[in-house]
Scaffold this motif. Structure first.
Motif, PDB file in Angstrom:
ATOM      1  N   ASP A 203      -7.755  -8.842   3.942  1.00  0.00           N
ATOM      2  CA  ASP A 203      -7.981  -7.834   3.349  1.00  0.00           C
ATOM      3  C   ASP A 203      -8.722  -6.985   4.469  1.00  0.00           C
ATOM      4  O   ASP A 203     -10.166  -6.881   4.384  1.00  0.00           O
ATOM      5  CB  ASP A 203      -8.649  -7.700   1.958  1.00  0.00           C
ATOM      6  N   PRO A 204      -8.304  -6.203   5.086  1.00  0.00           N
ATOM      7  CA  PRO A 204      -9.077  -5.289   6.241  1.00  0.00           C
ATOM      8  C   PRO A 204     -10.120  -4.411   5.686  1.00  0.00           C
ATOM      9  O   PRO A 204     -11.023  -3.799   6.252  1.00  0.00           O
ATOM     10  CB  PRO A 204      -7.752  -4.619   6.899  1.00  0.00           C
ATOM     11  N   SER A 205      -9.924  -3.960   4.262  1.00  0.00           N
ATOM     12  CA  SER A 205     -11.010  -3.081   3.677  1.00  0.00           C
ATOM     13  C   SER A 205     -12.280  -3.667   3.691  1.00  0.00           C
ATOM     14  O   SER A 205     -13.271  -3.135   3.468  1.00  0.00           O
ATOM     15  CB  SER A 205     -10.411  -2.675   2.445  1.00  0.00           C
ATOM     16  N   ILE A 206     -12.448  -4.853   3.754  1.00  0.00           N
ATOM     17  CA  ILE A 206     -13.812  -5.622   3.712  1.00  0.00           C
ATOM     18  C   ILE A 206     -13.795  -6.533   4.962  1.00  0.00           C
ATOM     19  O   ILE A 206     -13.924  -7.557   4.981  1.00  0.00           O
ATOM     20  CB  ILE A 206     -13.945  -6.311   2.581  1.00  0.00           C
ATOM     21  N   HIS A 207     -13.916  -5.739   6.242  1.00  0.00           N
ATOM     22  CA  HIS A 207     -14.328  -6.323   7.433  1.00  0.00           C
ATOM     23  C   HIS A 207     -15.312  -7.579   7.496  1.00  0.00           C
ATOM     24  O   HIS A 207     -16.439  -7.366   6.866  1.00  0.00           O
ATOM     25  CB  HIS A 207     -14.705  -5.652   8.525  1.00  0.00           C
ATOM     26  N   GLY A 208     -14.959  -8.745   7.758  1.00  0.00           N
ATOM     27  CA  GLY A 208     -15.902  -9.774   7.883  1.00  0.00           C
ATOM     28  C   GLY A 208     -16.110 -10.563   6.516  1.00  0.00           C
ATOM     29  O   GLY A 208     -17.305 -11.230   6.432  1.00  0.00           O
ATOM     30  N   SER A 209     -15.297 -10.263   5.547  1.00  0.00           N
ATOM     31  CA  SER A 209     -15.807 -10.864   4.287  1.00  0.00           C
ATOM     32  C   SER A 209     -15.757 -12.345   4.400  1.00  0.00           C
ATOM     33  O   SER A 209     -14.828 -12.998   4.920  1.00  0.00           O
ATOM     34  CB  SER A 209     -14.762 -10.440   3.348  1.00  0.00           C
ATOM     35  N   PRO A 210     -17.028 -12.858   4.267  1.00  0.00           N
ATOM     36  CA  PRO A 210     -17.060 -14.452   4.296  1.00  0.00           C
ATOM     37  C   PRO A 210     -16.098 -15.282   3.118  1.00  0.00           C
ATOM     38  O   PRO A 210     -15.869 -14.720   2.181  1.00  0.00           O
ATOM     39  CB  PRO A 210     -18.402 -14.709   4.341  1.00  0.00           C
ATOM     40  N   GLY A 235     -12.230  -6.630  -2.566  1.00  0.00           N
ATOM     41  CA  GLY A 235     -11.999  -5.299  -1.772  1.00  0.00           C
ATOM     42  C   GLY A 235     -10.816  -4.579  -2.672  1.00  0.00           C
ATOM     43  O   GLY A 235     -11.389  -4.171  -3.738  1.00  0.00           O
ATOM     44  N   ASN A 236      -9.792  -4.120  -2.081  1.00  0.00           N
ATOM     45  CA  ASN A 236      -8.956  -2.924  -2.642  1.00  0.00           C
ATOM     46  C   ASN A 236      -7.805  -3.924  -3.746  1.00  0.00           C
ATOM     47  O   ASN A 236      -6.808  -3.557  -3.350  1.00  0.00           O
ATOM     48  CB  ASN A 236      -8.212  -2.402  -1.542  1.00  0.00           C
ATOM     49  N   GLY A 237      -8.145  -4.734  -4.307  1.00  0.00           N
ATOM     50  CA  GLY A 237      -7.326  -5.486  -5.172  1.00  0.00           C
ATOM     51  C   GLY A 237      -6.738  -6.767  -4.649  1.00  0.00           C
ATOM     52  O   GLY A 237      -7.078  -7.053  -3.281  1.00  0.00           O
ATOM     53  N   LEU A 251     -14.696 -13.623  -0.246  1.00  0.00           N
ATOM     54  CA  LEU A 251     -13.029 -13.539  -0.298  1.00  0.00           C
ATOM     55  C   LEU A 251     -12.604 -14.860  -0.318  1.00  0.00           C
ATOM     56  O   LEU A 251     -13.113 -15.836   0.360  1.00  0.00           O
ATOM     57  CB  LEU A 251     -12.496 -12.927   1.011  1.00  0.00           C
ATOM     58  N   ARG A 252     -11.582 -15.159  -1.339  1.00  0.00           N
ATOM     59  CA  ARG A 252     -11.248 -16.544  -1.490  1.00  0.00           C
ATOM     60  C   ARG A 252      -9.588 -16.404  -0.979  1.00  0.00           C
ATOM     61  O   ARG A 252      -8.785 -16.037  -1.533  1.00  0.00           O
ATOM     62  CB  ARG A 252     -11.036 -17.108  -3.072  1.00  0.00           C
ATOM     63  N   LEU A 253      -9.234 -17.628  -0.150  1.00  0.00           N
ATOM     64  CA  LEU A 253      -7.887 -17.795   0.178  1.00  0.00           C
ATOM     65  C   LEU A 253      -7.107 -18.671  -0.663  1.00  0.00           C
ATOM     66  O   LEU A 253      -7.704 -19.433  -1.471  1.00  0.00           O
ATOM     67  CB  LEU A 253      -7.921 -18.648   1.596  1.00  0.00           C
TER      68      LEU A 253
END
Length: 357
Positions: A203-210, A235-237, A251-253
């Motif tokens: 999700d490029p909208s949340i750079h560096g989301s751990p 982020g953006n859905g 962010l969860r993979l």
């Protein structure tokens, strides 16, 4: 007389074997058990200052640790054309390999690392594994990884589709990793790397989301938080490869969530929640195996002594983020109860994205 001579020779041999081998003297008064390792102290000094910002557990560490895997996993026990393993091919043939979908984003760290390897006259394969080992040692509670030197720059490009994707099923991931020689339990152990990982391309909208709430600490937190019920996207859905996250800003993979809940891997996953020592030990063992895929350890020189000793972990167990309880855990191991772990006091946990370096 002959017996006396033999006895004298044996005695001399015993005395000689008892004399410690002379250590090589390296820069700044440091010593190494093998002179080959001396140059790695110089590489260490350089990258700690100029790659890892004075020894921080930051974005370059995350990316360097990721690169160790993306280079090494280009290997197959059944297909000799799949790649040479931990051979530096992702750096030597970056125009090819960094364009593979699973390798998106690796071009930045490859471009940053390459000049260091060239400057010090070391192979790309050696440098990638060394930088990953040094980098993760900067993280609190991190492992002290084995480093074997001596890989050649003689290699060829790895094939596409050797790196598992977040969208792959657990079966597909375990089969691909098994084809490289890694067991399901070793896959779970290697995912400890996600305790200090972040993303830019899911999700490029949340750079560096751990991937967990403690991205600068090598701890079991990721193993607990991945088992929390997902409630929202940070982020953006929904993005491809992403599933609902339990915490704002995290962010969860999809692959992490699936492996944590799959009956083949769930119990091993859960076992690390309250056992930092086991997590680190098994990660070190799995990394030692992965870092020499495609090589014979007997052909390499052990320079592990150059790797810094990490600072101690603050805790041996994960904690429930503030605002969560054990009822939020989706425990998936059928043979062991989820451990009782403490809850962080205070308002609901929210995680700020990792800032660009």
């Amino acid at each position: 007389m002959a017996f006396k001579t033999i006895f004298a020779l044996v005695s001399l041999a015993l005395v000689a074997s008892a004399v410690p081998s002379k250590k090589a003297v390296c820069s700044n008064g440091r010593t190494a058990s093998n002179a080959v390792c001396c140059k790695w102290f110089d590489v260490l000094d350089d990258i700690q200052e100029n790659l890892f910002d004075g020894g921080e557990c930051g974005e370059e560490v995350h990316e360097s640790l990721r690169l160790t895997f993306h280079d090494a996993i280009g290997f197959s026990k059944t297909n000799p054309h799949a790649g040479g393993g931990a051979d530096g091919s992702i750096m030597a043939f970056s125009d090819i390999e960094t364009n593979f979908h699973a390798n998106l984003g690796t071009d930045d760290i490859v471009d940053v690392q390459r000049p260091f390897a060239i400057k010090h006259g070391v192979s790309f394969g050696d440098f990638i594994q060394f930088a990953g080992a040094v980098g993760v040692s900067n993280c609190a509670g991190g492992p002290r990884l084995q480093f074997l030197a001596g890989r050649s720059n003689h290699t060829f490009p790895a094939q596409d589709l050797t790196v598992p994707e977040p969208t792959d099923s657990v079966t597909k991931i375990l089969q691909r990793m098994g084809d490289a020689g890694l067991s399901p339990n070793e896959v779970v152990a290697l995912l400890a790397s996600h305790s200090v990982a972040a993303q830019d391309h899911v999700d490029p909208s949340i750079h560096g989301s751990p991937f967990d709430s403690t991205p600068s600490s090598f701890d079991p937190q990721v193993y607990a938080e991945v088992l929390l019920k997902g409630v929202a996207f940070p982020g953006n859905g929904s993005q491809v490869g992403e599933v609902l996250s339990p915490l704002p800003g995290e962010l969860r993979l999809q692959s992490d969530a699936a492996i944590a809940r799959d009956p083949r891997t769930a119990c091993e996953w859960q076992s690390f929640v309250n056992n930092h020592a086991a997590m680190v030990a098994k990660f070190e063992a799995a990394m030692a195996k992965m870092s020499i895929l495609g090589h014979n350890a007997h052909d390499l020189v052990d320079c592990s002594e150059v790797i810094p000793v990490p600072s101690k972990a603050k805790s041996n167990t994960a904690v429930l983020p503030a605002g969560k309880t054990l009822t939020d855990i989706e425990a998936s191991c059928r043979t062991a109860r989820f451990p009782k772990i403490p809850t962080t006091p205070g308002p609901e946990t929210s995680i700020a994205p990792v800032p660009p370096s």
